[in-house]
Design a protein around this motif. Structure first.
Motif, short mmCIF file in Angstrom:
data_model
loop_
_atom_site.label_atom_id
_atom_site.label_comp_id
_atom_site.label_asym_id
_atom_site.label_seq_id
_atom_site.Cartn_x
_atom_site.Cartn_y
_atom_site.Cartn_z
N LYS A 1 -8.72 -34.26 16.57
CA LYS A 1 -9.22 -32.93 16.24
C LYS A 1 -10.58 -32.76 16.88
O LYS A 1 -11.51 -33.53 16.60
N ALA B 1 -4.24 -32.33 19.48
CA ALA B 1 -3.67 -32.39 18.13
C ALA B 1 -2.41 -33.25 18.10
O ALA B 1 -2.15 -33.96 17.12
N GLU B 2 -1.62 -33.19 19.17
CA GLU B 2 -0.41 -34.03 19.22
C GLU B 2 -0.75 -35.51 19.27
O GLU B 2 0.05 -36.34 18.86
N LEU B 3 -1.95 -35.82 19.76
CA LEU B 3 -2.40 -37.22 19.80
C LEU B 3 -3.17 -37.60 18.54
O LEU B 3 -3.69 -38.71 18.44
N LYS C 1 -7.08 -25.98 17.34
CA LYS C 1 -5.72 -26.54 17.24
C LYS C 1 -4.69 -25.77 18.06
O LYS C 1 -3.75 -26.34 18.58
N ASN C 2 -4.89 -24.46 18.16
CA ASN C 2 -3.95 -23.63 18.93
C ASN C 2 -4.50 -23.32 20.33
O ASN C 2 -3.94 -22.47 21.02
N LYS D 1 -4.39 -28.09 21.42
CA LYS D 1 -3.03 -28.36 20.96
C LYS D 1 -2.50 -29.68 21.51
O LYS D 1 -1.72 -30.37 20.84
N TRP D 2 -2.94 -30.05 22.73
CA TRP D 2 -2.53 -31.34 23.28
C TRP D 2 -3.25 -32.48 22.57
O TRP D 2 -2.65 -33.54 22.32
#
Length: 277
Positions: free
Chosen positions: A134, A129-131, A120-121, A126-127
């Protein structure tokens, strides 16, 4: 007088003897010991182990993700081999060398790197996760890892075929009015099918037995992201050797059946190609 045929290597009898001894010592004997060790369980106990919900879920995950990754590699591995053979561009040699990197890179290092990227980080995670996607610690992450380690098999099998392909056949088809898509479908692709199937089967087989790169990115959650090789390692750590070999026997049987099917398809494709030519 008949001239005695000269062979560079020893005759058929000696060569066959060395081949049989080599295969028996390094392949057949180890595989037979898996079956022998499994026989200690008895048929009832064997069925009980290999049909438990946790192990069946691990089988589905291992074979399913390996198959999906092999399909992805077959598609994009073919495209990558095509680009490397048919086009000249700066950095081509670097890209060609990077393809073999998964062969040399320790699988544990690959797993740690992929987990760092797709967590996630991570840079990519992280990109995603914004969508709402996972990747790490899911079947998607396992598929990504298996795609990474399986790509070189497809590229290295298809690349020599494309390189040695006679371009005069393409020119002849073009002169007869065939479109580019028809030339690819009727001339180029049939020539690469056996090599493509071989690369696909090798990528699939590698993915089924992969452990190091998957164990980090999978999360190892029972019934969700737990792969069959991890269960084998767990059984071995518990000194349950018969249970470990039982799981391995089922994986071996399914893999052999799948590879046999691939060989049948390859033989038919070659026969069709010979009849067409």
């Amino acid at each position: 007088m008949r001239k005695k045929r000269q062979y560079i290597l020893p005759g058929f009898g000696i060569s066959l003897g060395f081949t049989t001894a080599y295969l028996s010592l390094f392949i057949l004997l180890p595989l037979s010991m898996i079956v022998v060790k499994t026989s200690d369980l008895g048929w009832g106990r064997f069925i009980e182990i290999v049909t438990s919900d946790r192990i069946v879920a691990a089988y589905k995950l291992s074979f399913g993700t390996a198959f999906i990754a092999a399909v992805i590699n077959a598609i994009f591995g073919f495209l990558l081999a095509w680009v490397l053979v048919r086009y000249q561009f700066p950095g081509k040699r670097i890209i060609d060398g990077l393809i073999d990197l998964p062969f040399a890179l320790p699988t544990a290092v690959a797993g740690i790197a992929l987990t760092s990227l797709y967590a996630k980080n991570g840079w990519i995670g992280k990109w995603l996760a914004e969508l709402g996607i996972k990747a790490a610690f899911t079947p998607l992450g396992i598929t990504i890892a298996l795609t990474f380690i399986g790509l070189p098999f497809v590229v290295r099998m298809v690349q020599p075929v494309l390189h040695n392909m006679d371009k005069e056949l393409e020119e002849a088809a073009s002169s007869l009015g065939a479109s580019k898509w028809r030339i690819f479908r009727k001339v180029i692709f049939p020539e690469t099918v056996p090599a493509l199937l071989t690369g696909f089967s090798l990528a699939f087989a590698r993915g089924v037995g992969e452990y190091g790169s998957v164990v980090f990115i999978s999360g190892n959650m029972p019934m969700k992201t737990e792969i069959a090789p991890l269960l084998i390692m767990t059984k071995l750590e518990q000194y349950d050797y018969a249970g470990a070999t039982a799981i391995a026997t089922v994986m071996l049987g399914i893999s052999l059946l799948f590879l046999l099917l691939i060989n049948v398809i390859q033989a038919r494709s070659r026969r069709y190609e010979e009849e067409a030519s």
